[in-house]
Design an enzyme around this catalytic site. Structure first.
Site, PDB file in Angstrom:
ATOM      1  N   GLU A  59      43.315  55.807  38.013  1.00  0.00           N
ATOM      2  CA  GLU A  59      44.270  56.662  37.300  1.00  0.00           C
ATOM      3  C   GLU A  59      43.758  57.075  35.930  1.00  0.00           C
ATOM      4  O   GLU A  59      43.963  58.205  35.496  1.00  0.00           O
ATOM      5  CB  GLU A  59      45.625  55.966  37.162  1.00  0.00           C
ATOM      6  N   PHE A  86      41.421  49.406  48.541  1.00  0.00           N
ATOM      7  CA  PHE A  86      40.488  48.368  48.133  1.00  0.00           C
ATOM      8  C   PHE A  86      39.550  48.090  49.302  1.00  0.00           C
ATOM      9  O   PHE A  86      39.986  47.718  50.386  1.00  0.00           O
ATOM     10  CB  PHE A  86      41.241  47.110  47.709  1.00  0.00           C
ATOM     11  N   ARG A  88      36.138  46.421  48.974  1.00  0.00           N
ATOM     12  CA  ARG A  88      35.284  45.237  48.880  1.00  0.00           C
ATOM     13  C   ARG A  88      35.766  44.366  47.718  1.00  0.00           C
ATOM     14  O   ARG A  88      36.013  44.879  46.635  1.00  0.00           O
ATOM     15  CB  ARG A  88      33.847  45.672  48.636  1.00  0.00           C
TER      16      ARG A  88
END
Length: 139
Positions: A59, A86, A88
């Site tokens: 963001e 997400f 890794r």
């Protein structure tokens, strides 16, 4: 208009970017990049980087890039939506990220961002939609 967004953001005396240890490397209407060293302050209970950190970086970069587009038009931007995946888990090391525009419209913008580890493996990827509003209007 802020002439040098990189110097402006990196020079802020406080705030989320400073607290997270993020350094903005480049900032333009076409791309924003950053890097930071993962420390314990970035961890969640299992000792990996908290997903909120990835969301925040996505963001932040999108907002800086969108501001680079909007400020010369007499506008500012506010986030409307952030979808970050997400990929890794990361415990330590240096992460780097980049955001690029998908759409730079008059009233809305969409930016995508990617976060990589030191081996250039994708760690997280996100998309942010932002609203462009006149600077004299209260968000």
């Amino acid at each position: 208009m802020i002439d040098d967004l990189v110097a402006y953001v990196n020079g802020l005396p406080n705030g989320w970017v400073k607290e997270m240890g993020i350094t903005i490397l480049t900032a333009s209407p076409d791309e924003v990049t950053c890097e930071w060293e993962v420390t314990e302050k970035h961890h969640q209970a299992l000792g990996i980087v908290h997903g909120g950190v990835h969301c925040g970086v996505v963001e932040t970069l999108a907002s800086i890039g969108a501001a680079a587009v909007a400020l010369p038009r007499g506008q500012r931007v506010v986030g409307l939506e952030n979808a970050t995946s997400f990929v890794r888990a990361v415990r330590w090391g240096r992460l780097h990220a980049a955001a690029r525009p998908v759409h730079r419209g008059r009233t809305t913008q969409v930016w995508e961002a990617w976060i990589w580890d030191e081996q250039d493996r994708l760690v997280a990827q996100g998309r942010v939609r932002l609203l462009c509003i006149d600077q004299d209007r209260t968000p």
